[in-house]
Design a protein around this motif. Structure first.
Motif, mmCIF file in Angstrom:
data_model
loop_
_atom_site.group_PDB
_atom_site.id
_atom_site.type_symbol
_atom_site.label_atom_id
_atom_site.label_comp_id
_atom_site.label_asym_id
_atom_site.label_seq_id
_atom_site.Cartn_x
_atom_site.Cartn_y
_atom_site.Cartn_z
ATOM 1 N N THR A 44 0.845 -1.194 0.000
ATOM 2 C CA THR A 44 0.000 0.000 0.000
ATOM 3 C C THR A 44 0.874 1.235 0.000
ATOM 4 O O THR A 44 2.017 1.212 0.472
ATOM 5 C CB THR A 44 -0.912 0.047 1.238
ATOM 6 N N THR A 46 0.647 5.687 0.495
ATOM 7 C CA THR A 46 -0.142 6.828 0.943
ATOM 8 C C THR A 46 0.689 8.088 0.804
ATOM 9 O O THR A 46 1.888 8.091 1.119
ATOM 10 C CB THR A 46 -0.554 6.657 2.419
ATOM 11 N N ARG A 83 5.523 9.996 -0.713
ATOM 12 C CA ARG A 83 4.711 8.782 -0.727
ATOM 13 C C ARG A 83 5.307 7.768 0.242
ATOM 14 O O ARG A 83 6.493 7.434 0.175
ATOM 15 C CB ARG A 83 4.626 8.211 -2.136
ATOM 16 N N GLU A 108 -6.419 4.078 5.087
ATOM 17 C CA GLU A 108 -5.913 5.366 4.606
ATOM 18 C C GLU A 108 -5.020 5.244 3.374
ATOM 19 O O GLU A 108 -4.407 6.235 2.953
ATOM 20 C CB GLU A 108 -5.171 6.111 5.721
ATOM 21 N N ASP A 110 -4.084 5.149 -0.513
ATOM 22 C CA ASP A 110 -4.696 5.641 -1.757
ATOM 23 C C ASP A 110 -4.305 4.775 -2.946
ATOM 24 O O ASP A 110 -4.773 4.979 -4.051
ATOM 25 C CB ASP A 110 -4.351 7.103 -2.022
ATOM 26 N N GLU A 111 -3.455 3.768 -2.697
ATOM 27 C CA GLU A 111 -3.117 2.802 -3.739
ATOM 28 C C GLU A 111 -2.827 1.457 -3.086
ATOM 29 O O GLU A 111 -2.070 1.373 -2.125
ATOM 30 C CB GLU A 111 -1.900 3.257 -4.556
ATOM 31 N N LYS A 130 -9.334 -2.659 -5.261
ATOM 32 C CA LYS A 130 -10.233 -1.658 -4.687
ATOM 33 C C LYS A 130 -10.830 -2.218 -3.400
ATOM 34 O O LYS A 130 -10.968 -3.440 -3.227
ATOM 35 C CB LYS A 130 -11.337 -1.275 -5.668
#
Length: 478
Positions: A44, A46, A83, A108, A110-111, A130
């Motif tokens: 992940t 963020t 990031r 939290e 975003d990817e 997703k």
């Protein structure tokens, strides 16, 4: 005879050793090869605000701290967003790409990128995922990837059948060392950490940072837990790991998959465990069940449940304590009408309650209903180690009590008394004694007399502090 007995014992000992060896598979490799393709690494990322100092480069207070701060400022890096990446684990539960992991792994982010076990038939690259839904209460998240080929997946097993001593396998991405396997046994069952719905399997299989969200398998290759936490003084595995039991996870996953959120049953009561002294004060034969301390607006109040009731059975299942009741109610279908058996006034009664939805209840707090009783006259009395006063308007204002609050106010507590030992303090409000309302000191005297006449050794008090109720049993003198 003695020699014969020793021979028999030696034979039995050797037989036991053989059985123990046979109980453990010669190799876990065939099982690991079969289930590995369903386990995934999760990465992940963020975007976070830039740091103003050189944290992570040099220790705080280092003589080089100013030098690195000036270097960052000259290069415009001090306040620049950057990031941040994190690693975790997960597992595929359907061929069309549904993946289970921990909520804290993807919170939290975003990817989210999913890396699959290398092998024939597996995706050759990382796939974006997703979020379908999350449940912070059990730390479970459900993800979905899109793929043009069916994925290898695993199924959930029945965690209730797992026994202490059973062999288990943990798989995941510990410390970034992807697709790692460790083995151990079930060390304990039904562990609780801090959550309302906790039901953890404890294992000594090695679990480290990065294993979060990965599966705990039984020897049939079914998932009986989701690796979630470890107990460690140094951040590494010391053989005490915790996996959320699959029978909790499956209910959450099914709801996330269908609704994108959880829908837990809600009874609408505040409860506390029944202790030995509380059981004696109420005339209960054993200290089990969940004692209702408050019934705000909701399903329980609509059905007629009352403060002071002890819930002994819910939907046909015996209630042992508050933790068990909360989990059972939460796992029950919203809108279902269930039979609740309560102990009240020396006997049991059955009440039919139609459950609401907890998530709806948590979004708003029901308003209190105003009372119409006149304020009693001023008086004080020392009893049971407490200095008590009737509730006056001045005291009401001083303690910021609501207009409908009624009861006796604790003005002081003898520090050598049982009342002090059990947590009563000045400012507490006693609203019931012997499961009846008390407004005047005479009411309390009557309750004490009634308890003694009934042969009770203690008196049950309902005490409120900052609006939160709890029952306390105090021993009666004489």
């Amino acid at each position: 005879m003695r020699l014969l007995a020793l021979t028999v014992l030696s034979t039995l000992f050797l037989l036991a050793q053989v059985l123990m060896v046979q109980a453990r598979p010669e190799s876990l490799a065939p099982l690991a090869e079969r289930i590995s393709p369903s386990v995934v690494n999760i990465t992940t990322s963020t975007m976070v605000e830039g740091q103003t100092g050189p944290q992570g480069i040099v220790p705080e207070g280092s003589p080089f701290e100013d030098f690195f701060r000036e270097f960052q400022d000259r290069n415009g890096e001090g306040d620049r967003p950057r990031r941040s990446s994190a690693l975790g684990s997960g597992f595929v539960i359907s061929e069309d790409g549904f993946i289970v992991t921990n909520n804290h792994v993807i919170a939290e982010a975003d990817e989210i990128l999913i890396e699959f076990f290398p092998g024939e038939g597996q995706p050759k690259k990382k796939l974006p995922a997703k979020v379908i839904g999350t449940d912070p209460n059990t730390d479970i998240a459900l993800l979905k990837v899109e793929t043009d080929r069916p994925l290898s997946f695993v199924t959930f097993g029945d965690s209730d059948t797992a026994r202490v001593g059973d062999w288990v396998i943990a798989m995941g991405n510990p410390l970034g060392q992807g697709f790692s396997v460790s083995a151990g046994i079930v060390s304990a069952r039904n562990r609780a950490l801090s959550g309302t719905y906790d039901d953890y399997i404890q294992t000594d299989a090695a679990i480290n940072r990065g294993n979060s969200g990965g599966p705990l398998f039984n020897m049939e290759g079914n998932v009986i837990g989701v690796n979630t936490a470890i107990l460690s003084p140094n951040g590494g595995s010391i053989g005490i790991g915790f996996s959320m039991a699959s029978n909790v996870v499956t209910k959450v996953v099914d709801q996330l998959r269908e609704f994108g959120e959880t829908r837990r049953g809600w009874l609408g009561v505040r409860i506390q465990d029944v202790t030995e002294d509380v059981a004696e004060a109420m005339g209960l034969e054993k200290a089990t069940g969940a004692l209702i301390t408050d019934v705000p607006d909701g399903p329980a109040k609509d059905a007629g449940l009352q403060s002071g009731d002890v819930i002994v059975s819910f939907d046909g299942v015996e209630v042992k304590d508050t933790r068990g009741l909360v989990r059972q109610v939460g796992n029950t279908e919203v809108g279902k009408s269930v039979r609740v058996v309560v102990y009240r006034e020396g006997g049991t009664q059955t009440v039919l309650v139609t459950l609401g939805r907890r998530e709806d209840a948590e979004r708003g707090t029901p308003a209190a209903q105003p009372g119409e009783e006149d304020a009693p006259s001023v008086a004080e009395k020392e009893v049971l180690g407490l200095t008590l006063s009737v509730l006056t308007e001045d005291i009401r204002d001083e303690l910021s009590l609501s207009a409908d609050a009624q009861g006796l106010v604790v003005m002081a507590v003898d520090e050598s008394s049982e009342a002090f030992e059990k947590g009563l303090r000045a400012g507490d409000l006693i609203t019931e004694a012997g499961q009846q309302k008390v407004v005047t000191l005479a009411d309390l005297d009557d309750r004490i007399a009634e308890a003694k006449e009934a042969g009770r050794k203690s008196l049950l008090l309902l005490v409120r502090r900052n609006g939160e109720p709890r029952f306390v049993a105090l021993s009666l003198d004489g």
